[in-house]
Design a protein around this motif. Structure first.
Motif, PDB file in Angstrom:
ATOM      1  N   VAL A 107       0.633   6.329  -3.708  1.00  7.69           N
ATOM      2  CA  VAL A 107       0.300   4.371  -4.316  1.00  7.69           C
ATOM      3  C   VAL A 107       2.110   4.219  -4.228  1.00  7.69           C
ATOM      4  CG1 VAL A 107       0.242   2.921  -5.828  1.00  7.69           C
ATOM      5  CG2 VAL A 107      -1.920   3.895  -4.664  1.00  7.69           C
ATOM      6  N   ASN A 108       2.818   4.752  -5.320  1.00  6.71           N
ATOM      7  CA  ASN A 108       3.710   4.855  -5.699  1.00  6.71           C
ATOM      8  C   ASN A 108       5.369   5.048  -5.000  1.00  6.71           C
ATOM      9  OD1 ASN A 108       3.104   3.313  -8.055  1.00  6.71           O
ATOM     10  ND2 ASN A 108       2.536   5.476  -8.502  1.00  6.71           N
ATOM     11  N   SER A 109       4.977   5.925  -3.806  1.00  7.73           N
ATOM     12  CA  SER A 109       5.867   6.613  -3.120  1.00  7.73           C
ATOM     13  C   SER A 109       6.574   5.328  -2.420  1.00  7.73           C
ATOM     14  CB  SER A 109       4.927   7.329  -2.032  1.00  7.73           C
ATOM     15  OG  SER A 109       5.825   7.580  -0.941  1.00  7.73           O
ATOM     16  N   LYS A 110       8.121   5.428  -2.023  1.00  5.04           N
ATOM     17  CA  LYS A 110       8.028   3.907  -1.702  1.00  5.04           C
ATOM     18  C   LYS A 110       8.883   4.723  -0.184  1.00  5.04           C
ATOM     19  CE  LYS A 110       9.722   2.068  -5.080  1.00  5.04           C
ATOM     20  NZ  LYS A 110       8.056   2.052  -5.817  1.00  5.04           N
ATOM     21  N   GLU A 111       8.887   5.783   0.509  1.00  8.95           N
ATOM     22  CA  GLU A 111       8.803   6.435   1.625  1.00  8.95           C
ATOM     23  C   GLU A 111       7.868   6.259   2.646  1.00  8.95           C
ATOM     24  OE1 GLU A 111       8.700   9.972  -0.448  1.00  8.95           O
ATOM     25  OE2 GLU A 111       9.943   8.259   0.127  1.00  8.95           O
ATOM     26  N   ASP A 112       7.632   5.063   2.916  1.00 10.12           N
ATOM     27  CA  ASP A 112       5.952   5.242   3.242  1.00 10.12           C
ATOM     28  C   ASP A 112       5.785   6.995   4.515  1.00 10.12           C
ATOM     29  OD1 ASP A 112       3.839   2.978   2.769  1.00 10.12           O
ATOM     30  OD2 ASP A 112       4.826   1.730   3.905  1.00 10.12           O
ATOM     31  N   ALA A 113       4.654   6.909   4.422  1.00  7.33           N
ATOM     32  CA  ALA A 113       4.130   8.287   4.756  1.00  7.33           C
ATOM     33  C   ALA A 113       4.095   7.942   6.372  1.00  7.33           C
ATOM     34  CB  ALA A 113       3.493   9.070   4.681  1.00  7.33           C
ATOM     35  N   TYR A 114       4.518   8.407   7.383  1.00  8.58           N
ATOM     36  CA  TYR A 114       4.502   8.457   8.749  1.00  8.58           C
ATOM     37  C   TYR A 114       3.195   8.665   8.893  1.00  8.58           C
ATOM     38  CZ  TYR A 114       4.677   7.890  14.355  1.00  8.58           C
ATOM     39  OH  TYR A 114       4.257   7.754  15.267  1.00  8.58           O
ATOM     40  N   ASP A 115       2.208  10.046   8.887  1.00  8.16           N
ATOM     41  CA  ASP A 115       0.769   8.971   9.263  1.00  8.16           C
ATOM     42  C   ASP A 115       0.231   7.501   8.261  1.00  8.16           C
ATOM     43  OD1 ASP A 115       1.363  10.440   7.078  1.00  8.16           O
ATOM     44  OD2 ASP A 115      -0.524  11.747   7.435  1.00  8.16           O
ATOM     45  N   GLN A 116       0.577   7.542   7.171  1.00  8.84           N
ATOM     46  CA  GLN A 116      -0.224   6.350   6.654  1.00  8.84           C
ATOM     47  C   GLN A 116       0.238   4.928   7.291  1.00  8.84           C
ATOM     48  OE1 GLN A 116       0.830   6.057   2.706  1.00  8.84           O
ATOM     49  NE2 GLN A 116       0.054   4.692   2.267  1.00  8.84           N
ATOM     50  N   HIS A 117       1.216   5.100   7.639  1.00 10.92           N
ATOM     51  CA  HIS A 117       1.513   3.710   8.463  1.00 10.92           C
ATOM     52  C   HIS A 117       1.123   3.369   9.722  1.00 10.92           C
ATOM     53  CE1 HIS A 117       4.345   0.746   9.713  1.00 10.92           C
ATOM     54  NE2 HIS A 117       4.558   1.364  10.410  1.00 10.92           N
ATOM     55  N   ILE A 118       0.915   4.712  10.469  1.00 11.60           N
ATOM     56  CA  ILE A 118       0.393   4.720  11.474  1.00 11.60           C
ATOM     57  C   ILE A 118      -1.087   4.080  11.879  1.00 11.60           C
ATOM     58  CG2 ILE A 118      -0.100   5.819  14.078  1.00 11.60           C
ATOM     59  CD1 ILE A 118       2.579   5.238  14.067  1.00 11.60           C
ATOM     60  N   ALA A 119      -1.715   5.476  10.580  1.00 11.33           N
ATOM     61  CA  ALA A 119      -3.093   5.043  10.222  1.00 11.33           C
ATOM     62  C   ALA A 119      -3.611   3.587   9.800  1.00 11.33           C
ATOM     63  CB  ALA A 119      -3.626   6.104   8.677  1.00 11.33           C
ATOM     64  N   LEU A 120      -2.585   2.999   9.171  1.00 10.14           N
ATOM     65  CA  LEU A 120      -3.045   1.593   8.268  1.00 10.14           C
ATOM     66  C   LEU A 120      -3.122   0.846   9.851  1.00 10.14           C
ATOM     67  CD1 LEU A 120      -1.559   1.930   5.637  1.00 10.14           C
ATOM     68  CD2 LEU A 120      -4.435   2.082   5.798  1.00 10.14           C
ATOM     69  N   TYR A 121      -1.452   0.527  10.952  1.00  3.05           N
ATOM     70  CA  TYR A 121      -2.087   0.097  11.817  1.00  3.05           C
ATOM     71  C   TYR A 121      -3.216   0.275  12.875  1.00  3.05           C
ATOM     72  CZ  TYR A 121       0.189  -2.047  16.277  1.00  3.05           C
ATOM     73  OH  TYR A 121       0.173  -2.731  17.790  1.00  3.05           O
ATOM     74  N   LEU A 170      -0.198  -1.227  -3.906  1.00  2.19           N
ATOM     75  CA  LEU A 170      -0.447  -0.969  -2.698  1.00  2.19           C
ATOM     76  C   LEU A 170       0.129  -1.486  -1.379  1.00  2.19           C
ATOM     77  CD1 LEU A 170      -4.090  -0.447  -3.466  1.00  2.19           C
ATOM     78  CD2 LEU A 170      -2.222   1.224  -3.920  1.00  2.19           C
ATOM     79  N   GLN A 171       0.805  -1.264  -0.680  1.00  4.50           N
ATOM     80  CA  GLN A 171       1.074  -1.675   0.541  1.00  4.50           C
ATOM     81  C   GLN A 171      -0.189  -2.542   0.620  1.00  4.50           C
ATOM     82  OE1 GLN A 171       1.570   2.043   2.608  1.00  4.50           O
ATOM     83  NE2 GLN A 171       1.156   1.366   4.231  1.00  4.50           N
ATOM     84  N   GLU A 172      -0.059  -3.731   1.355  1.00  2.00           N
ATOM     85  CA  GLU A 172      -0.675  -4.909   1.489  1.00  2.00           C
ATOM     86  C   GLU A 172      -1.870  -4.795   2.263  1.00  2.00           C
ATOM     87  OE1 GLU A 172      -0.606  -9.333   3.267  1.00  2.00           O
ATOM     88  OE2 GLU A 172       1.325  -8.893   2.491  1.00  2.00           O
ATOM     89  N   SER A 173      -1.616  -3.830   3.294  1.00  7.36           N
ATOM     90  CA  SER A 173      -2.793  -3.317   4.649  1.00  7.36           C
ATOM     91  C   SER A 173      -3.837  -2.894   4.069  1.00  7.36           C
ATOM     92  CB  SER A 173      -1.980  -2.800   5.535  1.00  7.36           C
ATOM     93  OG  SER A 173      -1.238  -1.896   5.053  1.00  7.36           O
ATOM     94  N   LEU A 174      -3.172  -1.564   3.053  1.00  6.03           N
ATOM     95  CA  LEU A 174      -4.584  -0.561   2.191  1.00  6.03           C
ATOM     96  C   LEU A 174      -5.302  -1.543   1.213  1.00  6.03           C
ATOM     97  CD1 LEU A 174      -2.846   2.273   0.616  1.00  6.03           C
ATOM     98  CD2 LEU A 174      -4.426   2.313   2.117  1.00  6.03           C
ATOM     99  N   ARG A 175      -4.454  -3.092   0.535  1.00 10.65           N
ATOM    100  CA  ARG A 175      -4.976  -3.752  -0.224  1.00 10.65           C
ATOM    101  C   ARG A 175      -6.762  -4.714   0.411  1.00 10.65           C
ATOM    102  NH1 ARG A 175      -0.170  -5.682  -2.697  1.00 10.65           N
ATOM    103  NH2 ARG A 175      -0.267  -7.414  -1.172  1.00 10.65           N
ATOM    104  N   PHE A 176      -6.179  -4.559   2.065  1.00 10.35           N
ATOM    105  CA  PHE A 176      -7.145  -5.588   2.508  1.00 10.35           C
ATOM    106  C   PHE A 176      -7.841  -4.752   3.031  1.00 10.35           C
ATOM    107  CE2 PHE A 176      -8.246  -6.494   6.901  1.00 10.35           C
ATOM    108  CZ  PHE A 176      -8.653  -7.705   6.816  1.00 10.35           C
ATOM    109  N   ILE A 177      -8.201  -3.299   2.704  1.00 17.46           N
ATOM    110  CA  ILE A 177      -8.834  -2.896   3.656  1.00 17.46           C
ATOM    111  C   ILE A 177      -9.698  -2.765   2.052  1.00 17.46           C
ATOM    112  CG2 ILE A 177      -9.531   0.038   3.785  1.00 17.46           C
ATOM    113  CD1 ILE A 177      -7.145  -0.502   6.150  1.00 17.46           C
ATOM    114  N   ILE A 178      -9.070  -2.263   1.003  1.00 19.20           N
ATOM    115  CA  ILE A 178     -10.473  -2.237  -0.293  1.00 19.20           C
ATOM    116  C   ILE A 178     -10.890  -3.124  -0.635  1.00 19.20           C
ATOM    117  CG2 ILE A 178      -9.681  -2.287  -2.775  1.00 19.20           C
ATOM    118  CD1 ILE A 178      -6.916  -0.204  -2.089  1.00 19.20           C
ATOM    119  N   LYS A 179      -9.746  -4.606  -0.175  1.00 23.50           N
ATOM    120  CA  LYS A 179     -10.972  -5.785  -0.248  1.00 23.50           C
ATOM    121  C   LYS A 179     -12.064  -5.973   0.356  1.00 23.50           C
ATOM    122  CE  LYS A 179      -8.336  -9.105  -1.537  1.00 23.50           C
ATOM    123  NZ  LYS A 179      -7.858 -10.609  -1.695  1.00 23.50           N
TER     124      LYS A 179
END
Length: 162
Positions: free
Chosen positions: A78-92, A116-125
């Protein structure tokens, strides 16, 4: 459906103390329960993506061949500043192409999801998270625990003949 894996696992890959349990969970507990006891096939970075492979394209290909994405939410992720590439692709893939279902495992209490990045918040919601609680660590190997039942509920049906 052309998929090879039931789920692609995304977890924080930095080696801090808290990551030790997460790595143990990813490399020992998850495969033991989901693969050995429930018959799923997981794709885990570091185990199923090989040194020398172009990580970015390997990650993308493996995700496309996975029916689900399992994201382990930890403070580190959650607090990682550099977005993990796999996380980015996954959410996309999950949000834009909406062809892959995401399963969020909250490995430690994240508290407010504001960071959390917006996309994760959206999925959690939309679907919430499955919370790993300390009491699970007493018998983490029991596939019949509430936690694993919830995980399996979100997983695709297994295709094994039993």
């Amino acid at each position: 459906d052309g998929k090879i894996y039931d789920a692609y696992v995304i977890y924080p890959k930095n080696h801090t103390n808290e990551a030790n349990f997460v790595e143990y969970f990813v490399y020992q507990i998850m495969p033991d329960i989901l693969e050995n006891k429930c018959g799923y096939k997981l794709c885990i970075y570091g185990r199923d993506i090989y040194p020398g492979e172009d990580a970015a394209s390997a990650i993308e290909k493996r995700m496309q061949k996975s029916r689900r994405l399992i994201i382990l939410l930890t403070h580190q992720l959650v607090n990682s500043k550099e977005d993990a590439y796999d996380q980015h692709i996954a959410l996309y893939n999950a949000l834009i192409q909406s062809d892959t279902k995401v399963i969020l495992l909250e490995m430690e209490t994240i508290g407010a999801y504001g960071n959390l990045q917006e996309s994760l918040r959206f999925i959690i919601k939309q679907q919430g998270t499955i919370k790993w609680k300390e009491e699970h660590t007493v018998h983490p190997q029991s596939p019949s625990s509430k936690f694993w039942k919830q995980v399996r509920y979100h997983m695709p049906r297994t295709h094994r003949s039993s």
